[in-house]
Design a protein around this motif. Structure first.
Motif, short mmCIF file in Angstrom:
data_model
loop_
_atom_site.label_atom_id
_atom_site.label_comp_id
_atom_site.label_asym_id
_atom_site.label_seq_id
_atom_site.Cartn_x
_atom_site.Cartn_y
_atom_site.Cartn_z
N SER A 143 33.60 19.19 -3.03
CA SER A 143 33.55 19.95 -1.76
C SER A 143 33.41 21.45 -2.02
O SER A 143 33.89 22.27 -1.26
CB SER A 143 34.79 19.67 -0.90
OG SER A 143 34.81 18.35 -0.46
N SER A 182 38.34 25.05 0.75
CA SER A 182 38.33 23.75 0.10
C SER A 182 39.26 23.74 -1.10
O SER A 182 39.54 24.77 -1.71
CB SER A 182 36.91 23.38 -0.35
OG SER A 182 36.37 24.37 -1.21
N LEU A 224 38.32 18.20 -0.88
CA LEU A 224 38.35 18.22 0.58
C LEU A 224 38.07 19.64 1.04
O LEU A 224 38.54 20.60 0.44
CB LEU A 224 39.71 17.77 1.11
CG LEU A 224 40.11 16.31 0.89
CD1 LEU A 224 41.57 16.12 1.30
CD2 LEU A 224 39.21 15.37 1.69
N ALA A 247 34.72 15.51 2.78
CA ALA A 247 35.41 14.67 1.81
C ALA A 247 34.40 14.29 0.73
O ALA A 247 33.34 13.72 1.04
CB ALA A 247 35.98 13.43 2.47
N SER A 301 29.23 13.55 -0.42
CA SER A 301 30.13 14.07 0.61
C SER A 301 29.88 13.35 1.92
O SER A 301 28.73 13.07 2.28
CB SER A 301 29.91 15.58 0.82
OG SER A 301 30.25 16.32 -0.32
#
Length: 433
Positions: free
Chosen positions: A49, A317, A334, A358, A377
């Motif tokens: 991420s 993130s 994340l 995610a 992702s």
């Protein structure tokens, strides 16, 4: 509808399409970052991420921070391909031309990126990066209740930079990137049986980035990257065909618009917890408010201006990287992104909203020289966000909701052509006179 209302529709829609062309002149695909920015520039970053990407990870980190060039020795290349698969279902609740839904307006797309880095001496590095940093591509079902406002939006951009980085000492490295961005746009809108129009335009503009990496102690790296605002003077042509009940005509006019793409700052942290595990964190701030409001569209038949109303956006993130063995590295992350577009400025062309990232990824060393990176992702985008659009001072309008999600797959190949600096261990030149 009366002839007077049709004339108002004609003038306002012409202006609307011209304005859309000015707004969207910035890339190759569906926007998968806040506003119409594209973050898909690195498979390594995608897998986590983009946590900590400004602190390094591979050649592709130079997109965010050119100082990270000093972390990749010798001569190397990295080629990235990201496949963006969005889903954006728009349902109209009201409209001057009915409530026929535009459907899924998102378009699948490929976002490429390429990097080259060369270590000239022990401390001096140069690199080349080619990216598509902004983008938007949508296509609504036609006819629909909103096709008078937007039908197809397709934009291409390419940003090519020469990057130079210098390692001051073991603790500090600095870098700068200088280049140019090309933009090309095609926009259409249509109301069946009344009018159809197309807008094309392009421009070049200089781009600038800079950055620094700080290593206060072994195992800790902090990176700060800066991308300067980019100013375009877009020039294009507007084409218009009308039919009954409007007077049949073909219309062509040149238009121009000044568009400023925003400044962004990215901060990354890479903290090694053990020989195998590293903690990653990142924060990105983008000054979308630099898009002037309003932006006049020179040459627009209606003499109107575009109102963005964008706010500054940010993205945060966290992630981790685990070295399973000498050849295989696993990662995940994340991220949370705050969209810069408020409800009252969100329309069919860009139904952007807050989102959760995610991600999972891996890198595998096929040999001492060749490596493969993959990243995936899934974007959980806020549901039932409001979309609306209007022309003619609101006399003709639509309103509805959008439900969105996206999947992104990134693949990269890295190859080390030479492990040593280009001018390392050279024999001294023996000149004879």
């Amino acid at each position: 509808m009366s002839q007077q209302k049709y004339k108002k529709l004609l003038r306002s829609t012409v202006a609307s399409v011209a304005l859309v062309g000015a707004v969207a002149s910035v890339s190759t695909t569906s926007a998968e970052a806040g506003g119409f920015a594209l973050r898909e520039q690195s498979a390594i970053g995608q897998g986590a991420s983009f946590a900590g990407i400004a602190a390094g990870g591979g050649l592709s980190s130079m997109f965010w921070n050119p100082a990270t060039l000093t972390q990749v020795g010798g001569i190397s290349t990295e080629s990235v391909a990201s496949f963006v698969i969005p889903r954006t279902d728009v349902n109209l609740t009201s409209g001057s031309f009915g409530t026929a839904d535009p459907g899924d307006v998102g378009l699948d797309a490929l976002v490429p990126a390429s990097y080259m880095g060369a270590q000239l001496t022990d401390d001096l590095f140069v690199g080349l990066s080619v990216n598509a940093p902004y983008g938007m591509a949508t296509k609504a079902r036609n006819p629909s209740g909103s096709s008078f406002h937007a039908a197809t939006s397709k934009i291409f951009t390419m940003d090519a930079k020469v990057n130079i980085a210098y390692r001051i000492n073991d603790a500090f490295s600095v870098g700068v990137g200088v280049g140019a961005m090309y933009t090309d746009v095609r926009m259409t809108a249509a109301q069946p049986g009344v009018l159809a129009q197309e807008l094309k335009g392009d421009d070049w503009a200089p781009t600038l980035s800079a950055g620094i990496t700080i290593t206060p102690r072994k195992g800790t790296t902090i990176g700060i990257g800066y991308r300067h605002e980019t100013k375009f003077n877009l020039a294009g042509t507007q084409y218009l065909n009308t039919a009954a009940p409007l007077p049949a005509a073909t219309f062509t006019a040149p238009i121009t618009a000044n568009l400023t793409l925003p400044t962004s700052v990215t901060v990354g942290l890479r903290q090694e917890i053990s020989d195998r595990f590293a903690f990653l964190a990142g924060f990105e701030y983008t000054r979308w408010s630099e898009l002037k409001d309003p932006i006049p569209i020179n040459g627009s038949p209606a003499g109107t201006s575009l109102h963005f109303g964008y706010k500054d956006g940010w993205y945060a993130s966290v992630g981790g990287e685990y070295k399973h063995n000498e050849n295989l590295t696993l990662r995940g992350g994340l991220g949370w992104e705050k969209s810069p577009i408020p409800d009252n400025h969100r329309n069919l062309r860009l139904p952007d909203a807050d989102r959760l990232w995610a991600s999972l990824g891996a890198s595998y060393n096929v040999s001492d020289k060749f490596s493969v990176d993959v990243g995936y992702s899934h974007l959980f985008i806020k549901d039932d966000v409001k979309v609306s659009g209007a022309i003619g001072g609101g006399a003709i309008s639509y309103a509805g909701t959008a439900d969105s999600a996206a999947d992104i797959v990134s693949v990269a190949m890295r190859y080390k052509w030479k492990p040593d600096p280009l001018f390392a261990n050279d024999d001294p030149i023996d000149r004879k006179y």
